[in-house]
Scaffold this motif. Structure first.
Motif, PDB file in Angstrom:
ATOM      1  N   ALA A 106       0.823  -1.214   0.000  1.00  0.00           N
ATOM      2  CA  ALA A 106       0.000   0.000   0.000  1.00  0.00           C
ATOM      3  C   ALA A 106       0.853   1.259   0.000  1.00  0.00           C
ATOM      4  CB  ALA A 106      -0.930  -0.003   1.213  1.00  0.00           C
ATOM      5  N   ASP A 107       1.879   1.292   0.866  1.00  0.00           N
ATOM      6  CA  ASP A 107       2.629   2.526   1.101  1.00  0.00           C
ATOM      7  C   ASP A 107       3.773   2.717   0.107  1.00  0.00           C
ATOM      8  OD1 ASP A 107       3.026   4.894   2.455  1.00  0.00           O
ATOM      9  OD2 ASP A 107       4.448   4.025   3.869  1.00  0.00           O
ATOM     10  N   ASP A 108       4.652   1.719   0.039  1.00  0.00           N
ATOM     11  CA  ASP A 108       5.816   1.864  -0.830  1.00  0.00           C
ATOM     12  C   ASP A 108       5.441   1.739  -2.310  1.00  0.00           C
ATOM     13  OD1 ASP A 108       6.762   1.047   1.871  1.00  0.00           O
ATOM     14  OD2 ASP A 108       8.726   1.241   0.934  1.00  0.00           O
ATOM     15  N   PHE A 109       4.541   0.807  -2.609  1.00  0.00           N
ATOM     16  CA  PHE A 109       4.267   0.536  -4.020  1.00  0.00           C
ATOM     17  C   PHE A 109       3.064   1.321  -4.547  1.00  0.00           C
ATOM     18  CE2 PHE A 109       2.547  -2.567  -7.293  1.00  0.00           C
ATOM     19  CZ  PHE A 109       3.324  -2.032  -8.306  1.00  0.00           C
ATOM     20  N   LEU A 110       1.834   1.018  -4.072  1.00  0.00           N
ATOM     21  CA  LEU A 110       0.648   1.611  -4.681  1.00  0.00           C
ATOM     22  C   LEU A 110       0.577   3.122  -4.488  1.00  0.00           C
ATOM     23  CD1 LEU A 110      -2.162  -1.019  -3.925  1.00  0.00           C
ATOM     24  CD2 LEU A 110      -0.851  -0.689  -6.036  1.00  0.00           C
ATOM     25  N   ALA A 111       0.897   3.605  -3.294  1.00  0.00           N
ATOM     26  CA  ALA A 111       0.813   5.054  -3.064  1.00  0.00           C
ATOM     27  C   ALA A 111       1.750   5.797  -4.009  1.00  0.00           C
ATOM     28  CB  ALA A 111       1.154   5.369  -1.607  1.00  0.00           C
ATOM     29  N   ASN A 112       2.965   5.284  -4.175  1.00  0.00           N
ATOM     30  CA  ASN A 112       3.913   5.933  -5.085  1.00  0.00           C
ATOM     31  C   ASN A 112       3.501   5.759  -6.542  1.00  0.00           C
ATOM     32  OD1 ASN A 112       5.848   7.034  -3.238  1.00  0.00           O
ATOM     33  ND2 ASN A 112       6.582   4.963  -2.841  1.00  0.00           N
ATOM     34  N   LEU A 113       2.970   4.577  -6.877  1.00  0.00           N
ATOM     35  CA  LEU A 113       2.581   4.333  -8.264  1.00  0.00           C
ATOM     36  C   LEU A 113       1.392   5.199  -8.659  1.00  0.00           C
ATOM     37  CD1 LEU A 113       3.079   2.547 -10.782  1.00  0.00           C
ATOM     38  CD2 LEU A 113       1.323   1.014  -9.893  1.00  0.00           C
ATOM     39  N   HIS A 114       0.371   5.265  -7.784  1.00  0.00           N
ATOM     40  CA  HIS A 114      -0.815   6.061  -8.109  1.00  0.00           C
ATOM     41  C   HIS A 114      -0.478   7.553  -8.217  1.00  0.00           C
ATOM     42  CE1 HIS A 114      -3.747   2.777  -6.453  1.00  0.00           C
ATOM     43  NE2 HIS A 114      -3.111   2.407  -7.544  1.00  0.00           N
TER      44      HIS A 114
END
Length: 632
Positions: free
Chosen positions: A123-131
């Motif tokens: 959620a934090d490292d991957f999706l939040a940065n990707l979105h």
């Protein structure tokens, strides 16, 4: 770095270096001669689905490279990518030491704390940065959506850190539309809206994260042990999933919110998911848990008589109920006021024909009530029906008479489909033990389902598939043209089943069995397995053995043909055979005692060595002929 022409010759790799074969291509462990290091080399053939996959991989590689430069150590580093001279697409990237999260989940149970930590990273490292990549955080106008989040694409390194893999179907949301079509969905992790409408947005990523977190906690999928078709329908309808095992209610609240039936009840930002998970790991009460405890999430309730009366206004009396009364009791006759006039005396009895008519009506009502009771009794027994009890079911339906009402036909059809699914699911396992009798029982269930619900495509598709299996089995005692003709009829039935149900991988598993061992058609087998995988089926040891056998059969054929040839053609056929025997050995290596894998591995190795000697002999003979020709 994107290359105008990818230098395939700079990467040393062969069949023995295959690490994985997926929907989009083959992944090799290759030696990069220019840099003196090993890399992961992905090869996507240009013919992959008319180039659509090549384009998707190319777009994904550019996104992954740009994202990795801004956010290091989240995705594998891409060194270079591009198309080779023949149009195939290659990606050279960082070679990771570890294994996929899906392997962990199949081998061991994760602690709830570790599950929460992995979900926090996603959620934090991957999706939040990707979105947020390419636009402001929370602004969907220029958002990147991953769109294929699943345990296969989360890689756990040896040191415990994580990486997100495979940007092949990651997409940038268009300015004019906050969702984007994606044809390569993985059904177990696809959101209800994605399955219903065929689009994905950031909510699809959140739903997939909810499914992964559920699996890490429960040890199984939301709907374990069902086919892709049944699972897809359950997700679309948002049927209640299998119960979570005992776990921290705060963690359960986060999972429930990720899988909320309505979008406005779920998380709106990846950062909100991360905040709840971080609070949980720190020992606090996440917002999702606080909402459930405070009752801020409303639940539906049927209003009582008192509620309806209060809502109607002061003109409706809301006095307490009479002693022994209930809120949902029928209205009682109001007491007659003292000044009311005395009622008139009843008239003389009605005429005889009116009495007869009334008696007939009463008898009809009694008959209808009896019929209704029989229908309800049958409906209540549907869940206990088994394939062996179909004669009794048919007798009960005859007793009901006439058309079967919807309240019976629908649950009965679902039950019969479930019974027919049993051998179908068993055939998906690595060592299926489905008998002819089981296929015939399943066919009987579908015959009855077709009578109860005529025109149901699901019933027709499964019936064609099971007919294909029965026809395939009937070919086993035949020879020559009779056997070939029977198997071709089975192929036609499997293909018709695949056409009727574009989501089911099962027809292609039946086709793979015929093409691998009856027709020994290598190219057809590979197409079958690709189609099954695109429909959500995960290849296992059975498919690996099938491919190994197919390479061995093709090598045997090339070696046999070489004996009738001379010169360069003979040498070419022998080299093709040697390469296929080498791939065959690589496929069987590591399968241990599964079926005849050890024997086949040894056989392919032995045949490879023998063909190498034949190649050396052929080269020597050709050189001798060339020398004699030169002297003459």
């Amino acid at each position: 770095m994107k290359r105008d022409r990818f230098p395939v010759e700079d990467y040393q790799h062969g069949p023995a270096d295959i690490m994985a074969v997926g929907n989009f291509g083959v992944l090799y462990r290759a030696f990069w001669k220019a840099r003196g290091r090993y890399v992961a080399l992905k090869h996507v053939p240009r013919k992959s689905e008319a180039g659509r996959k090549v384009e998707a991989e190319e777009r994904g590689a550019m996104l992954q490279q740009a994202f990795g430069e801004r956010h290091p150590r989240i995705v594998p580093e891409i060194y270079e990518h591009g198309r080779s001279a023949d149009g195939d697409y290659y990606i050279a990237m960082e070679l990771l030491d570890g294994r996929a999260l899906s392997t962990y989940l199949s081998d061991e149970r994760l602690s709830h704390e570790r599950a929460a930590q992995i979900a926090l990273w996603i959620a934090d490292d991957f999706l939040a940065n990707l979105h947020a990549f390419g636009g402001a955080d929370g602004d969907p106008a220029d958002m990147i959506v991953y769109s294929d989040l699943k345990p296969d694409h989360i890689f756990v390194l040896a040191d415990g850190s994580l990486r997100a893999l495979d940007f092949g179907i990651t997409k940038r949301v268009q300015q004019a539309n906050t969702s984007t079509v994606n044809p390569w969905a993985s059904v177990p992790y696809a959101s209800p809206r994605r399955l219903r409408e065929g689009v994905v947005d950031r909510d699809a990523d959140f739903w997939a994260l909810g499914v992964i977190l559920y699996e890490m906690v429960a040890g199984h999928h939301l709907y374990p042990g069902v086919s892709a078709e049944v699972m897809s329908r359950a997700i679309e309808r948002q049927d209640p999933p299998a119960a979570l095992p005992a776990c921290d209610p705060r963690l359960a609240a986060i999972i429930h919110k990720l899988l909320a039936p309505h979008r406005h009840e779920s998380y709106q930002r990846a950062g909100d998911i991360a905040a709840d998970l971080r609070t949980l790991l720190d020992g606090g009460v996440p917002a999702a848990s606080a909402a459930r405890l405070s009752g801020s999430v409303p639940t539906a309730r049927v209003p009582s008589t008192r509620d309806r009366a209060a809502a109607a206004g002061p003109s409706v009396p809301t006095d307490p109920l009479p002693p022994g009364g209930r809120e949902d009791a029928p209205f009682l006759a109001a007491p007659m006021p003292a000044h009311a006039p005395r009622p008139k005396k009843p008239r003389k009895p009605v005429k005889r024909w009116r009495a007869i008519a009334a008696a007939i009506v009463i008898l009809m009502m009694i008959s209808q009530a009896s019929s209704w009771r029989r229908v309800e009794q049958f409906r209540d027994s549907i869940e206990t029906i088994e394939a062996s009890s179909l004669p009794d079911v048919r007798a009960s339906l005859r007793e009901l008479g006439g058309d079967v009402p919807d309240r019976v036909s629908r649950p009965l059809t679902e039950r019969l489909l479930t019974l027919a699914e049993r051998p179908i699911l068993e055939y998906r396992t690595e060592l299926p033990t489905v008998t002819k009798a089981q296929w015939e029982q399943a066919r009987d269930c579908l015959t009855l389902a077709g009578e109860v619900s005529p025109g149901d495509t699901r019933v027709e598709a499964r019936a064609k598939y099971i007919d294909g299996q029965l026809v395939r089995i009937s070919a086993e005692g035949k020879r020559g043209d009779d056997e070939r003709g029977t198997l071709e009829r089975a192929v036609d039935l499997f293909r018709e089943a695949a056409r009727l149900d574009p989501r089911s991988p099962d027809p292609y598993l039946g086709l793979a069995r015929i093409h691998a061992y009856d027709f020994r058609d290598f190219d057809a087998l590979m197409r079958d397995l690709d189609e099954a995988q695109e429909r959500g089926y995960r290849h296992g040891r059975r498919e690996r053995a099938q491919i190994g056998d197919a390479y061995r059969f093709r090598a045997d054929r090339a070696r046999q043909q070489a004996r009738a040839e001379e010169g360069g053609e003979r040498l070419r056929l022998l080299r093709d055979a040697a390469e296929d025997y080498e791939i065959c050995a690589a496929r069987f290596e590591g399968l241990g005692t599964f079926l005849d894998s050890e024997r086949n591995f040894a056989l392919c190795r032995q045949q490879h060595e023998r063909v190498q000697l034949e190649i050396a002999r052929a080269v020597f003979d050709a050189q001798a002929i060339f020398r004699r020709w030169g002297r003459n």
